[in-house]
Design a protein around this motif. Sequence first.
Motif, PDB file in Angstrom:
ATOM      1  N   VAL A   1       0.836  -1.206   0.000  1.00  0.00           N
ATOM      2  CA  VAL A   1       0.000   0.000   0.000  1.00  0.00           C
ATOM      3  C   VAL A   1       0.869   1.254   0.000  1.00  0.00           C
ATOM      4  O   VAL A   1       0.512   2.276  -0.603  1.00  0.00           O
ATOM      5  N   MET A   2       2.034   1.194   0.638  1.00  0.00           N
ATOM      6  CA  MET A   2       2.933   2.350   0.636  1.00  0.00           C
ATOM      7  C   MET A   2       3.583   2.543  -0.735  1.00  0.00           C
ATOM      8  O   MET A   2       3.821   3.675  -1.166  1.00  0.00           O
ATOM      9  N   PHE A   3       3.889   1.432  -1.419  1.00  0.00           N
ATOM     10  CA  PHE A   3       4.405   1.540  -2.786  1.00  0.00           C
ATOM     11  C   PHE A   3       3.369   2.206  -3.691  1.00  0.00           C
ATOM     12  O   PHE A   3       3.695   3.039  -4.535  1.00  0.00           O
ATOM     13  N   HIS A   4       2.103   1.819  -3.519  1.00  0.00           N
ATOM     14  CA  HIS A   4       1.035   2.393  -4.335  1.00  0.00           C
ATOM     15  C   HIS A   4       0.903   3.888  -4.059  1.00  0.00           C
ATOM     16  O   HIS A   4       0.740   4.693  -4.998  1.00  0.00           O
ATOM     17  N   LEU A   5       0.978   4.257  -2.793  1.00  0.00           N
ATOM     18  CA  LEU A   5       0.898   5.669  -2.420  1.00  0.00           C
ATOM     19  C   LEU A   5       2.053   6.459  -3.034  1.00  0.00           C
ATOM     20  O   LEU A   5       1.867   7.598  -3.491  1.00  0.00           O
ATOM     21  N   ALA A   6       3.247   5.849  -3.065  1.00  0.00           N
ATOM     22  CA  ALA A   6       4.408   6.503  -3.660  1.00  0.00           C
ATOM     23  C   ALA A   6       4.208   6.716  -5.158  1.00  0.00           C
ATOM     24  O   ALA A   6       4.553   7.777  -5.708  1.00  0.00           O
ATOM     25  N   VAL A   7       3.647   5.714  -5.836  1.00  0.00           N
ATOM     26  CA  VAL A   7       3.385   5.821  -7.275  1.00  0.00           C
ATOM     27  C   VAL A   7       2.404   6.957  -7.559  1.00  0.00           C
ATOM     28  O   VAL A   7       2.600   7.760  -8.477  1.00  0.00           O
ATOM     29  N   VAL A   8       1.342   7.020  -6.764  1.00  0.00           N
ATOM     30  CA  VAL A   8       0.344   8.085  -6.936  1.00  0.00           C
ATOM     31  C   VAL A   8       0.986   9.448  -6.696  1.00  0.00           C
ATOM     32  O   VAL A   8       0.705  10.417  -7.420  1.00  0.00           O
ATOM     33  N   SER A   9       1.863   9.541  -5.701  1.00  0.00           N
ATOM     34  CA  SER A   9       2.538  10.802  -5.383  1.00  0.00           C
ATOM     35  C   SER A   9       3.401  11.274  -6.544  1.00  0.00           C
ATOM     36  O   SER A   9       3.388  12.454  -6.915  1.00  0.00           O
ATOM     37  N   ILE A  10       4.153  10.363  -7.137  1.00  0.00           N
ATOM     38  CA  ILE A  10       4.990  10.710  -8.293  1.00  0.00           C
ATOM     39  C   ILE A  10       4.113  11.094  -9.486  1.00  0.00           C
ATOM     40  O   ILE A  10       4.414  12.040 -10.229  1.00  0.00           O
ATOM     41  N   GLY A  11       3.004  10.371  -9.657  1.00  0.00           N
ATOM     42  CA  GLY A  11       2.106  10.633 -10.777  1.00  0.00           C
ATOM     43  C   GLY A  11       1.487  12.015 -10.751  1.00  0.00           C
ATOM     44  O   GLY A  11       1.099  12.547 -11.798  1.00  0.00           O
ATOM     45  N   ASP A  27      -7.873  11.700  -0.971  1.00  0.00           N
ATOM     46  CA  ASP A  27      -8.690  10.489  -0.950  1.00  0.00           C
ATOM     47  C   ASP A  27      -7.806   9.253  -0.814  1.00  0.00           C
ATOM     48  O   ASP A  27      -8.121   8.329  -0.064  1.00  0.00           O
ATOM     49  N   VAL A  28      -6.692   9.249  -1.541  1.00  0.00           N
ATOM     50  CA  VAL A  28      -5.748   8.137  -1.477  1.00  0.00           C
ATOM     51  C   VAL A  28      -5.042   8.124  -0.124  1.00  0.00           C
ATOM     52  O   VAL A  28      -4.828   7.064   0.477  1.00  0.00           O
ATOM     53  N   ILE A  29      -4.704   9.304   0.380  1.00  0.00           N
ATOM     54  CA  ILE A  29      -4.070   9.425   1.698  1.00  0.00           C
ATOM     55  C   ILE A  29      -4.984   8.863   2.787  1.00  0.00           C
ATOM     56  O   ILE A  29      -4.550   8.111   3.675  1.00  0.00           O
ATOM     57  N   HIS A  30      -6.268   9.207   2.706  1.00  0.00           N
ATOM     58  CA  HIS A  30      -7.226   8.718   3.710  1.00  0.00           C
ATOM     59  C   HIS A  30      -7.286   7.196   3.709  1.00  0.00           C
ATOM     60  O   HIS A  30      -7.303   6.566   4.780  1.00  0.00           O
ATOM     61  N   ILE A  31      -7.323   6.601   2.526  1.00  0.00           N
ATOM     62  CA  ILE A  31      -7.393   5.139   2.424  1.00  0.00           C
ATOM     63  C   ILE A  31      -6.166   4.503   3.075  1.00  0.00           C
ATOM     64  O   ILE A  31      -6.277   3.553   3.858  1.00  0.00           O
ATOM     65  N   ALA A  32      -4.980   5.035   2.752  1.00  0.00           N
ATOM     66  CA  ALA A  32      -3.743   4.480   3.303  1.00  0.00           C
ATOM     67  C   ALA A  32      -3.672   4.663   4.817  1.00  0.00           C
ATOM     68  O   ALA A  32      -3.292   3.735   5.549  1.00  0.00           O
ATOM     69  N   LEU A  33      -4.053   5.853   5.299  1.00  0.00           N
ATOM     70  CA  LEU A  33      -3.980   6.122   6.737  1.00  0.00           C
ATOM     71  C   LEU A  33      -4.965   5.272   7.537  1.00  0.00           C
ATOM     72  O   LEU A  33      -4.630   4.768   8.611  1.00  0.00           O
TER      73      LEU A  33
END
Length: 320
Positions: A1-11, A27-33
């Motif tokens: 999930v942290m890798f996915h968050l990193a990908v979204v951040s770069i995107g 929205d993505v941050i909320h899901i991860a947190l």
Amino acid sequence: VMFHLAVVSIGIWLGINYQESLNQYMDVIHIALIFLFFREANLNFLSYERIIQLIFIGFSLAVFAGMYLLFSSSLHRLELHSVGSINRSAVYIMYVFVTALCLFDQYKEKKLNRLFFLFVIILSTISLLLGASRMAIFSLPLVIIFYLILAKKLKLKIITLLSLMTILILSILYYFNPESFIITKIAKGFNDPHRIQIWEASVIAWTENNLWFGIGVGNSIFIDVSDYFNNKALTTNIDNTHNLYLDMLLERGLFGLMTFLGFMYSFFFIKEKNTNLRVFIRLLVFSLLLMGFANITFRYEFALLFVTLLGSYLNPSIKK
């Protein structure tokens, strides 16, 4: 999930409009947190049973409020006001249905639980029908069959009984109201030229932009279907790809899709000795991936419900 968050951040910075992506990023941050909180926090004062009960209570209240709005106004379909649109509500309801169905045996020792879980199974089934979402209605039989396979309960008698019940319910609906919304939706089947155009435009737009990180989360609204179909376009801006996999591919690229599927894979093949919990986790992931062929199933409130259920399941301090 942290890798996915990193990908979204770069995107965000490689996409076509970083400002819009920043608006959608939370929205993505909320899901991860939420996932990490329920996964890592010391919640020894809670049991998994209590978490499920609280979710069911909130769901029941939301459904009753939705039914009141449905039958007291000109609305044609049930939606949960606290969740949103018809399809978003249908995804949420399906996750609740799967939870109640799979965990009924886990917590049936208490009479109150038996009655409450059975009530939620019936309520969520009725809600799916009243919502008249083709995605949910056509997915429901497959979800039930896969549950019976996982739980090793697949028998000819059960399949026959379920088939007869389905035919009976649809016959009653057609007899008393042949022009009802649910009958109209079922009659349309899988025919949806608008959605097919959106899917085609999504693939083309993805190939024209960053293949690895996508166009940036939330930027689908800037993709115009008419750019690819000219005067034959049946809709304008995509806004929603109506497909989980194409949504990931378009907005988050190949890396986004791969990290998301890796997240799902880690749950589906998790080692769990408790049969009820193992069946539950696998069926929950299966329902998400199945409905994902027709809509976005990992975003907004229903994604928060999904990660709450899975994060708290993984939390060692929460009694199962």
